[in-house]
Write a protein that holds these residues in place. Structure first.
Motif, short mmCIF file in Angstrom:
data_model
loop_
_atom_site.label_atom_id
_atom_site.label_comp_id
_atom_site.label_asym_id
_atom_site.label_seq_id
_atom_site.Cartn_x
_atom_site.Cartn_y
_atom_site.Cartn_z
N GLN A 150 -0.12 2.88 -13.81
CA GLN A 150 1.22 3.36 -14.20
C GLN A 150 1.89 4.09 -13.05
O GLN A 150 3.10 3.94 -12.82
N ALA A 151 1.11 4.93 -12.34
CA ALA A 151 1.67 5.67 -11.21
C ALA A 151 2.12 4.71 -10.10
O ALA A 151 3.19 4.90 -9.50
N VAL A 152 1.30 3.69 -9.84
CA VAL A 152 1.65 2.70 -8.82
C VAL A 152 2.90 1.94 -9.23
O VAL A 152 3.78 1.68 -8.41
N GLU A 153 3.01 1.58 -10.51
CA GLU A 153 4.19 0.84 -11.00
C GLU A 153 5.46 1.64 -10.75
O GLU A 153 6.49 1.08 -10.33
N THR A 154 5.41 2.94 -11.00
CA THR A 154 6.58 3.80 -10.75
C THR A 154 6.93 3.81 -9.26
O THR A 154 8.10 3.69 -8.88
N ALA A 155 5.89 3.93 -8.41
CA ALA A 155 6.12 3.95 -6.97
C ALA A 155 6.66 2.60 -6.48
O ALA A 155 7.53 2.54 -5.61
N VAL A 156 6.14 1.52 -7.05
CA VAL A 156 6.61 0.18 -6.68
C VAL A 156 8.07 0.00 -7.06
O VAL A 156 8.87 -0.52 -6.28
N ARG A 157 8.43 0.45 -8.26
CA ARG A 157 9.82 0.33 -8.71
C ARG A 157 10.77 1.03 -7.73
O ARG A 157 11.81 0.50 -7.35
N ASP A 158 10.37 2.23 -7.30
CA ASP A 158 11.20 2.98 -6.35
C ASP A 158 11.29 2.25 -5.00
O ASP A 158 12.36 2.18 -4.39
N ALA A 159 10.15 1.72 -4.54
CA ALA A 159 10.13 1.02 -3.26
C ALA A 159 10.96 -0.25 -3.29
O ALA A 159 11.68 -0.57 -2.33
N LEU A 160 10.91 -0.99 -4.39
CA LEU A 160 11.71 -2.20 -4.55
C LEU A 160 13.20 -1.87 -4.54
O LEU A 160 14.00 -2.60 -3.94
N ASP A 185 0.86 -1.18 0.00
CA ASP A 185 0.00 0.00 0.00
C ASP A 185 0.90 1.23 0.00
O ASP A 185 1.64 1.45 0.97
N PRO A 186 0.89 2.04 -1.06
CA PRO A 186 1.77 3.22 -1.12
C PRO A 186 1.51 4.22 -0.01
O PRO A 186 2.36 5.07 0.27
N ARG A 187 0.35 4.12 0.66
CA ARG A 187 0.05 5.03 1.76
C ARG A 187 0.67 4.57 3.07
O ARG A 187 0.68 5.30 4.06
N ASN A 188 1.17 3.33 3.07
CA ASN A 188 1.78 2.76 4.27
C ASN A 188 3.22 3.22 4.37
O ASN A 188 4.03 2.99 3.47
N ALA A 189 3.57 3.89 5.46
CA ALA A 189 4.91 4.44 5.62
C ALA A 189 5.97 3.33 5.68
O ALA A 189 7.12 3.54 5.30
N LYS A 196 8.59 -10.46 -14.70
CA LYS A 196 8.55 -9.56 -15.85
C LYS A 196 7.50 -8.48 -15.64
O LYS A 196 7.74 -7.30 -15.89
N LYS A 197 6.33 -8.88 -15.20
CA LYS A 197 5.28 -7.92 -14.81
C LYS A 197 5.36 -7.84 -13.28
O LYS A 197 4.74 -8.62 -12.57
N PHE A 198 6.14 -6.89 -12.78
CA PHE A 198 6.46 -6.87 -11.36
C PHE A 198 5.44 -6.10 -10.52
O PHE A 198 5.49 -6.15 -9.29
N SER A 199 4.52 -5.39 -11.16
CA SER A 199 3.53 -4.61 -10.42
C SER A 199 2.16 -4.77 -11.06
O SER A 199 2.02 -4.64 -12.28
N THR A 222 -1.12 -4.13 -5.61
CA THR A 222 -1.74 -3.02 -4.90
C THR A 222 -3.23 -3.06 -5.20
O THR A 222 -3.62 -3.24 -6.35
N THR A 223 -4.05 -2.89 -4.18
CA THR A 223 -5.50 -3.01 -4.35
C THR A 223 -6.20 -1.66 -4.16
O THR A 223 -5.71 -0.78 -3.45
N PHE A 224 -7.35 -1.55 -4.79
CA PHE A 224 -8.22 -0.38 -4.63
C PHE A 224 -9.64 -0.88 -4.37
O PHE A 224 -10.19 -1.66 -5.15
#
Length: 317
Positions: A76-86, A26-30, A98-101, A53-55
């Protein structure tokens, strides 16, 4: 038992074959405990990691062009955030699917995660900690609680803000939680197979919490002590048989056994020494004709006091 009947960890004994790990984020989770555990696993064995990530979308929501456009943009926005978090958690690109997000929307979060695990053919579904959990403790939220009662996939639960060994898993633990007291527990076989895959030690545990046998209206200390003593004796016998079974199946393993004793479940858990490289495996009870996670009362009591990551292994009937 044929390969088709083996489940989760027990069916992934070949270290050349990557574990398929689906991490819920969850991108909102610190804090990103699920991604941290995914990285921890990647430092221990070959993995293929996908992040989901779920909605939450209520019934009746319109799904026209605007909604679909929003869904693509959000994905797409979540994928970018996931890439940074990983990258922050130190998970190498070679460990990613291959499809990581994936970003999924629906009315039931538990069903969304179950479906996502099935589509990915996941071996492990890693859930994040509830933000209400105390530091270094596990608190299953509503989604985790639902999955603990019907998931066909091994579930990973992590204490909040847990500190893990930088060198990966150094010991696999297995704790008996089946009230029937069956030494040849399928989850024990899974834990042993996983320890063998990782090339680490296996510790087999039973817990003897004092104080649980006292009745609220007629607290007879002699009876309570006798019940606690009998419980401990049964636990020691169970561990002896378990060591023999596991040692015969995996003679290469360094196997130890201990009984955790203390006041209540927390005291019993805290009486043992835990390392940053420890992983716990718990079993579940059969439910219906299919393999499902279904934890019993003992495991339910035990989980909130665990201070290391836990894998709950589904058991076939």
């Amino acid at each position: 038992m044929s390969d088709k009947e083996l489940l989760g960890l027990e069916n992934r004994t070949d270290p050349s074959q990557p574990l398929r790990v689906l991490a819920v984020w969850d991108p909102r989770n610190a804090d990103s405990e699920s991604l941290r555990v995914a990285a921890w696993l990647s430092h221990s064995t070959r993995v293929k990691v996908r992040v989901v990530t779920t909605f939450s979308q209520p019934w009746g929501s319109k799904q026209g062009k605007k909604y679909r456009a929003w869904l693509r943009a959000e994905s797409q926005a979540v994928e970018t955030a996931v890439r940074d978090a990983l990258e922050t958690e130190g998970i190498e690109k070679s460990a990613l699917a291959k499809k990581f997000s994936v970003f999924v929307a629906g009315s039931s979060r538990a069903q969304l995660l179950s479906d996502a695990a099935a589509k990915f053919n996941a071996d492990i579904l890693l859930l994040p900690s509830s933000q209400s959990a105390a530091k270094n403790r596990i608190l299953a939220g509503s989604t985790a609680d639902a999955l603990l009662h019907y998931s066909p996939v091994t579930l990973g639960l992590t204490p909040r803000a847990v500190k893990l060994s930088k060198h990966g898993i150094s010991r696999v633990n297995f704790a008996y939680t089946d009230e029937t007291g069956n030494a040849d527990d399928p989850a024990l076989r899974a834990a042993a197979a996983f320890a063998s895959r990782l090339g680490v030690a296996l510790r087999i545990l039973a817990f003897s919490p004092a104080g649980l046998a006292q009745t609220p209206l007629n607290a007879n200390l002699d009876v309570a002590k006798k019940l606690t003593s009998d419980w401990r004796e049964r636990s020691l016998g169970l561990l002896d048989v378990a060591r023999d079974i596991t040692g015969e199946a995996h003679p290469e393993l360094d196997i130890s056994a201990e009984v955790g004793s203390g006041s209540g479940w927390r005291g019993a858990v805290d009486s043992l020494k835990w390392k940053k490289g420890d992983l716990m495996v718990l079993g579940s009870h059969p439910m219906g004709a299919f393999a499902r996670v279904f934890i019993g009362s003992t495991a339910t009591e035990l989980l909130p006091h665990m201070r290391v990551p836990v894998l709950v292994h589904p058991v076939a009937r």
